[in-house]
Design a protein around this motif. Structure first.
Motif, PDB file in Angstrom:
ATOM      1  N   UNK A   4      29.705  48.525  31.868  1.00 15.20           N
ATOM      2  CA  UNK A   4      30.027  47.110  31.910  1.00 15.20           C
ATOM      3  C   UNK A   4      30.785  46.789  33.175  1.00 15.20           C
ATOM      4  N   UNK A   5      31.599  45.721  33.118  1.00 20.61           N
ATOM      5  CA  UNK A   5      32.312  45.227  34.291  1.00 20.61           C
ATOM      6  C   UNK A   5      33.789  45.075  33.999  1.00 20.61           C
ATOM      7  N   UNK A   6      34.616  45.520  34.942  1.00 18.39           N
ATOM      8  CA  UNK A   6      36.051  45.258  34.923  1.00 18.39           C
ATOM      9  C   UNK A   6      36.305  44.151  35.931  1.00 18.39           C
ATOM     10  N   UNK A   7      36.986  43.080  35.500  1.00 12.29           N
ATOM     11  CA  UNK A   7      37.348  41.977  36.389  1.00 12.29           C
ATOM     12  C   UNK A   7      38.859  41.953  36.562  1.00 12.29           C
ATOM     13  N   UNK A   8      39.270  41.937  37.808  1.00 19.74           N
ATOM     14  CA  UNK A   8      40.688  41.912  38.144  1.00 19.74           C
ATOM     15  C   UNK A   8      41.093  40.496  38.554  1.00 19.74           C
ATOM     16  N   UNK A   9      42.267  40.068  38.112  1.00 22.42           N
ATOM     17  CA  UNK A   9      42.769  38.732  38.433  1.00 22.42           C
ATOM     18  C   UNK A   9      44.113  38.834  39.130  1.00 22.42           C
ATOM     19  N   UNK A  10      44.376  37.898  40.036  1.00 27.30           N
ATOM     20  CA  UNK A  10      45.663  37.716  40.708  1.00 27.30           C
ATOM     21  C   UNK A  10      46.172  39.018  41.328  1.00 27.30           C
ATOM     22  N   UNK A  11      47.367  39.471  40.947  1.00 27.67           N
ATOM     23  CA  UNK A  11      47.967  40.660  41.550  1.00 27.67           C
ATOM     24  C   UNK A  11      47.122  41.912  41.326  1.00 27.67           C
ATOM     25  N   UNK A  75      35.768  43.727  30.737  1.00 24.53           N
ATOM     26  CA  UNK A  75      37.204  43.922  30.591  1.00 24.53           C
ATOM     27  C   UNK A  75      37.884  43.030  31.625  1.00 24.53           C
ATOM     28  N   UNK A  76      38.745  42.138  31.172  1.00 25.85           N
ATOM     29  CA  UNK A  76      39.501  41.255  32.056  1.00 25.85           C
ATOM     30  C   UNK A  76      40.914  41.825  32.165  1.00 25.85           C
ATOM     31  N   UNK A  77      41.370  42.042  33.402  1.00 28.81           N
ATOM     32  CA  UNK A  77      42.704  42.582  33.672  1.00 28.81           C
ATOM     33  C   UNK A  77      43.583  41.427  34.136  1.00 28.81           C
ATOM     34  N   UNK A  78      44.565  41.060  33.315  1.00 27.54           N
ATOM     35  CA  UNK A  78      45.371  39.858  33.531  1.00 27.54           C
ATOM     36  C   UNK A  78      46.831  40.206  33.753  1.00 27.54           C
ATOM     37  N   UNK A  79      47.299  40.151  34.985  1.00 26.04           N
ATOM     38  CA  UNK A  79      48.732  40.352  35.224  1.00 26.04           C
ATOM     39  C   UNK A  79      49.514  39.151  34.702  1.00 26.04           C
ATOM     40  N   UNK A  80      50.813  39.289  34.560  1.00 27.85           N
ATOM     41  CA  UNK A  80      51.621  38.131  34.139  1.00 27.85           C
ATOM     42  C   UNK A  80      51.469  36.999  35.160  1.00 27.85           C
ATOM     43  N   UNK A  81      51.307  35.788  34.670  1.00 25.51           N
ATOM     44  CA  UNK A  81      51.175  34.630  35.543  1.00 25.51           C
ATOM     45  C   UNK A  81      52.446  33.801  35.449  1.00 25.51           C
ATOM     46  N   UNK A  82      52.848  33.252  36.575  1.00 25.08           N
ATOM     47  CA  UNK A  82      54.019  32.366  36.605  1.00 25.08           C
ATOM     48  C   UNK A  82      53.552  30.925  36.733  1.00 25.08           C
TER      49      UNK A  82
END
Length: 84
Positions: A4-11, A75-82
Motif C-alpha cells: 500500500x501507501x504511506x503518506x507523510x504530512x507536515x513535519x 497509512x497517514x502519518x500525522x504529526x501534531x498540528x498547531x
C-alpha cells in the motif's frame, strides 16, 4: 505481505523528504520499522509524536503490532498540528 501507501504530512513529510512511499508490510509496526530504516534521523524522532490513520480509521492507543494493513491500503502519518 500487503502492499500500500504511506503518506507523510507536515513535519513527517519534511523529515522523510517525500510526501508518500509504498509499504510492504502486514502490520503498522512493520511498516513504521521499514520507514525508520529508510529514513534514519529526524523521521525517527518525528514518528514518536505522530498519530496514524489506517485506511481512514484512527489507530489511537492500539499497539501498532496489532494493526493489520490491507492490500492497497493507506497509512497517514500525522504529526501534531498547531493552530486552528
Amino acid at each position: 505481505m500487503a502492499k500500500g501507501t504511506v503518506r507523510y504530512w507536515a513535519a513527517a513529510k519534511a523529515a522523510a523528504g517525500v510526501a508518500e512511499e509504498p509499504y510492504e508490510a502486514d502490520t503498522l509496526a512493520a511498516a513504521l520499522d521499514a520507514a525508520r530504516e529508510r529514513h534514519p534521523g529526524e523521521l525517527v524522532r518525528v514518528l514518536r509524536r505522530c498519530s496514524f490513520l489506517v485506511d481512514g480509521d484512527p489507530v489511537g492507543t492500539r499497539g501498532h503490532e496489532t494493526v493489520r494493513l490491507a492490500e492497497g491500503g493507506t497509512v497517514e502519518v500525522l504529526p501534531p498540528f498547531a493552530g486552528g
